[in-house]
Design a protein around this motif. Sequence first.
Motif, PDB file in Angstrom:
ATOM      1  N   GLU A 138      92.610  87.194  24.500  1.00  0.00           N
ATOM      2  CA  GLU A 138      93.382  88.431  24.302  1.00  0.00           C
ATOM      3  C   GLU A 138      94.128  88.510  22.973  1.00  0.00           C
ATOM      4  N   VAL A 139      94.306  87.365  22.312  1.00  0.00           N
ATOM      5  CA  VAL A 139      95.133  87.404  21.094  1.00  0.00           C
ATOM      6  C   VAL A 139      94.328  87.872  19.881  1.00  0.00           C
ATOM      7  N   LEU A 140      94.965  88.718  19.108  1.00  0.00           N
ATOM      8  CA  LEU A 140      94.497  89.052  17.756  1.00  0.00           C
ATOM      9  C   LEU A 140      95.664  88.755  16.831  1.00  0.00           C
ATOM     10  N   THR A 141      95.413  88.067  15.722  1.00  0.00           N
ATOM     11  CA  THR A 141      96.507  87.881  14.761  1.00  0.00           C
ATOM     12  C   THR A 141      96.312  88.912  13.648  1.00  0.00           C
ATOM     13  N   LEU A 142      97.373  89.689  13.435  1.00  0.00           N
ATOM     14  CA  LEU A 142      97.306  90.803  12.488  1.00  0.00           C
ATOM     15  C   LEU A 142      97.486  90.300  11.052  1.00  0.00           C
ATOM     16  N   PRO A 143      96.991  91.057  10.085  1.00  0.00           N
ATOM     17  CA  PRO A 143      97.207  90.670   8.687  1.00  0.00           C
ATOM     18  C   PRO A 143      98.693  90.557   8.376  1.00  0.00           C
ATOM     19  N   ILE A 144      99.073  89.461   7.770  1.00  0.00           N
ATOM     20  CA  ILE A 144     100.448  89.348   7.247  1.00  0.00           C
ATOM     21  C   ILE A 144     100.445  88.445   6.030  1.00  0.00           C
ATOM     22  N   TYR A 145     101.047  88.945   4.961  1.00  0.00           N
ATOM     23  CA  TYR A 145     101.309  88.143   3.764  1.00  0.00           C
ATOM     24  C   TYR A 145     102.414  88.844   2.981  1.00  0.00           C
ATOM     25  N   ALA A 146     102.998  88.090   2.057  1.00  0.00           N
ATOM     26  CA  ALA A 146     104.214  88.592   1.401  1.00  0.00           C
ATOM     27  C   ALA A 146     103.984  89.943   0.730  1.00  0.00           C
ATOM     28  N   ASP A 147     102.817  90.127   0.121  1.00  0.00           N
ATOM     29  CA  ASP A 147     102.601  91.359  -0.641  1.00  0.00           C
ATOM     30  C   ASP A 147     101.830  92.420   0.124  1.00  0.00           C
ATOM     31  N   LEU A 148     101.801  92.319   1.433  1.00  0.00           N
ATOM     32  CA  LEU A 148     101.129  93.364   2.222  1.00  0.00           C
ATOM     33  C   LEU A 148     101.981  94.643   2.128  1.00  0.00           C
ATOM     34  N   SER A 149     101.388  95.698   1.590  1.00  0.00           N
ATOM     35  CA  SER A 149     102.185  96.914   1.352  1.00  0.00           C
ATOM     36  C   SER A 149     102.389  97.689   2.648  1.00  0.00           C
ATOM     37  N   PHE A 150     103.426  98.531   2.667  1.00  0.00           N
ATOM     38  CA  PHE A 150     103.674  99.331   3.861  1.00  0.00           C
ATOM     39  C   PHE A 150     102.536 100.318   4.098  1.00  0.00           C
ATOM     40  N   GLU A 151     101.870 100.749   3.025  1.00  0.00           N
ATOM     41  CA  GLU A 151     100.700 101.643   3.215  1.00  0.00           C
ATOM     42  C   GLU A 151      99.594 100.889   3.953  1.00  0.00           C
ATOM     43  N   ASP A 152      99.406  99.631   3.569  1.00  0.00           N
ATOM     44  CA  ASP A 152      98.358  98.848   4.244  1.00  0.00           C
ATOM     45  C   ASP A 152      98.745  98.556   5.696  1.00  0.00           C
ATOM     46  N   ILE A 153     100.029  98.338   5.949  1.00  0.00           N
ATOM     47  CA  ILE A 153     100.462  98.128   7.337  1.00  0.00           C
ATOM     48  C   ILE A 153     100.168  99.395   8.143  1.00  0.00           C
ATOM     49  N   GLU A 154     100.420 100.536   7.518  1.00  0.00           N
ATOM     50  CA  GLU A 154     100.140 101.804   8.204  1.00  0.00           C
ATOM     51  C   GLU A 154      98.649 101.900   8.539  1.00  0.00           C
ATOM     52  N   ARG A 155      97.810 101.486   7.574  1.00  0.00           N
ATOM     53  CA  ARG A 155      96.354 101.517   7.827  1.00  0.00           C
ATOM     54  C   ARG A 155      95.978 100.604   8.994  1.00  0.00           C
ATOM     55  N   VAL A 156      96.572  99.397   9.000  1.00  0.00           N
ATOM     56  CA  VAL A 156      96.268  98.435  10.075  1.00  0.00           C
ATOM     57  C   VAL A 156      96.676  99.036  11.423  1.00  0.00           C
ATOM     58  N   CYS A 157      97.880  99.613  11.462  1.00  0.00           N
ATOM     59  CA  CYS A 157      98.392 100.131  12.743  1.00  0.00           C
ATOM     60  C   CYS A 157      97.579 101.335  13.212  1.00  0.00           C
ATOM     61  N   LYS A 158      97.240 102.199  12.283  1.00  0.00           N
ATOM     62  CA  LYS A 158      96.427 103.365  12.670  1.00  0.00           C
ATOM     63  C   LYS A 158      95.089 102.913  13.239  1.00  0.00           C
ATOM     64  N   ALA A 159      94.467 101.945  12.573  1.00  0.00           N
ATOM     65  CA  ALA A 159      93.166 101.450  13.039  1.00  0.00           C
ATOM     66  C   ALA A 159      93.313 100.812  14.425  1.00  0.00           C
ATOM     67  N   LEU A 160      94.395 100.058  14.599  1.00  0.00           N
ATOM     68  CA  LEU A 160      94.629  99.415  15.895  1.00  0.00           C
ATOM     69  C   LEU A 160      94.831 100.473  16.977  1.00  0.00           C
ATOM     70  N   LEU A 161      95.693 101.429  16.700  1.00  0.00           N
ATOM     71  CA  LEU A 161      96.004 102.446  17.712  1.00  0.00           C
ATOM     72  C   LEU A 161      94.768 103.267  18.056  1.00  0.00           C
ATOM     73  N   SER A 162      93.953 103.589  17.043  1.00  0.00           N
ATOM     74  CA  SER A 162      92.772 104.400  17.374  1.00  0.00           C
ATOM     75  C   SER A 162      91.764 103.558  18.169  1.00  0.00           C
ATOM     76  N   SER A 163      91.728 102.274  17.931  1.00  0.00           N
ATOM     77  CA  SER A 163      90.777 101.434  18.679  1.00  0.00           C
ATOM     78  C   SER A 163      91.232 101.231  20.139  1.00  0.00           C
ATOM     79  N   LEU A 164      92.514 101.485  20.400  1.00  0.00           N
ATOM     80  CA  LEU A 164      93.027 101.322  21.778  1.00  0.00           C
ATOM     81  C   LEU A 164      92.809 102.569  22.622  1.00  0.00           C
ATOM     82  N   LYS A 165      92.457 103.690  21.953  1.00  0.00           N
ATOM     83  CA  LYS A 165      92.326 104.961  22.693  1.00  0.00           C
ATOM     84  C   LYS A 165      91.128 104.938  23.617  1.00  0.00           C
TER      85      LYS A 165
END
Length: 378
Positions: A351-378
């Motif tokens: 069940e575990v997925l580890t999400l992208p994380i690194y010091a220079d991960l931009s908030f735009e990229d976090i938004e992309r990750v979250c949008k992709a995650l949320l749409s895949s859960l629909k």
Amino acid sequence: MSNENTAKQKNIYVAKPSLPPLGEYTTEIEDLWHSGVLSNSGEKHRKLEQQLCSVMDVPHLSLFTNGHLALEAALAAFDMEGEVITTPLTFASTTLAISRSGLTPVFCDVKPNDFTIDPTKIEELITDRTAAIVPVHVYGNICDVTAIDNLAKKYGLKVIYDAAHAFDEKLDGKSVASFGDASMFSFHATKVFNTGEGGAVAYRNPRLKARLESWKNFGLESGDGDISIAGTNAKMSELAAALGLCNLRHLENNVKKRAAVFEEYRKRLAGVCGISLWEPQENVTHNYAYIPIMIDSRKRERDSVLAQMNAQSIFPRKYFYPLTSEHPCFNHLATDSASEATPIAYRASREVLTLPIYADLSFEDIERVCKALLSSLK
Ligand code: T4K
């Protein structure tokens, strides 16, 4: 968004190395070009060792070419035989280090809240062949060090922590490197602090120093060149140590940036149906090495979520699937199936997925990750 546009998006990986400005590194290595000393415990190595002792608040530390060999060295230093109790929800390295050291891994289940070894299940696995416990501070979650310490004292066992994920963490203000008989840290490119490849063993007993230093230098004893332990070559190079010296200067800032990345994820993902987000442990100063989420398999298959995110050029990882106890090379150790022997770890591995994380991960990229995650859960 059309498939054509999606294909053009840049890839977002689970990790990305923190690097100093290039000029800082070239300045750091300039003297190596003059001295010609590139390995075998030179000046950079000595400096990094000293600075790490101070950062990690530990009296002794030995550097290695990677975390895996550091763990093998720590196991060799205690000259043990028999069984070692550990967990299967980890990178293959932990279990391989135990078995490559001539020891037999015995798999204990993990706690459901933080996935570290469950001390209430250790005791029933202890036999007269048990020599040590190798718990893992998995995802940077610190194990129940007090309960483990009590068991170790009661049964006379060594405790060697796989702290690959826990660099620079503290529990109640106390360095994570101060628990057990020794702790291994990884300085791989993907870690919070990196030397490209690299690792260390931190310990309090000064008598371990000679054994660890000799083991990583073929087993050679200083002075006469005799070999009394069958060691290997696991020395950190000066170029790697120099990168470590630079990266240490940026550590605090990088951890702050990682914390901000986590907070942004938390803001966007809190309360989302079908997932549970990693919760920082109370009393722990975290390094935000990994952000595991659990995808509730009754709602969505983790692998289908992963596939849909991959299709959008986002690459979270299934750390850690399969359980190490499921690897064919450890099949002979299994008496029960992994789902029966270690059910909590088994479920996490599915069940575990580890999400992208690194010091220079931009908030735009976090938004992309979250949008992709949320749409895949629909
Ligand atoms: N114990 C535990 C609990 C561990 O997690 C590990 C290592 C060890 C022991 C052993 O420590 P080391 O001997 O490695 O020091 C990665 C790492 O190679 C490994 O260090 C780490 N754990 C493990 C959890 O993850 P992979 O096979 O997933 O790595 P890879 O190459 O797929 O990298 C992941 C992503 O990182 C890539 O998609 C892109 C990015 N990346 C990777 C590298 C190598 C970069 O941007 N730059 C790079 O140089 O194992």
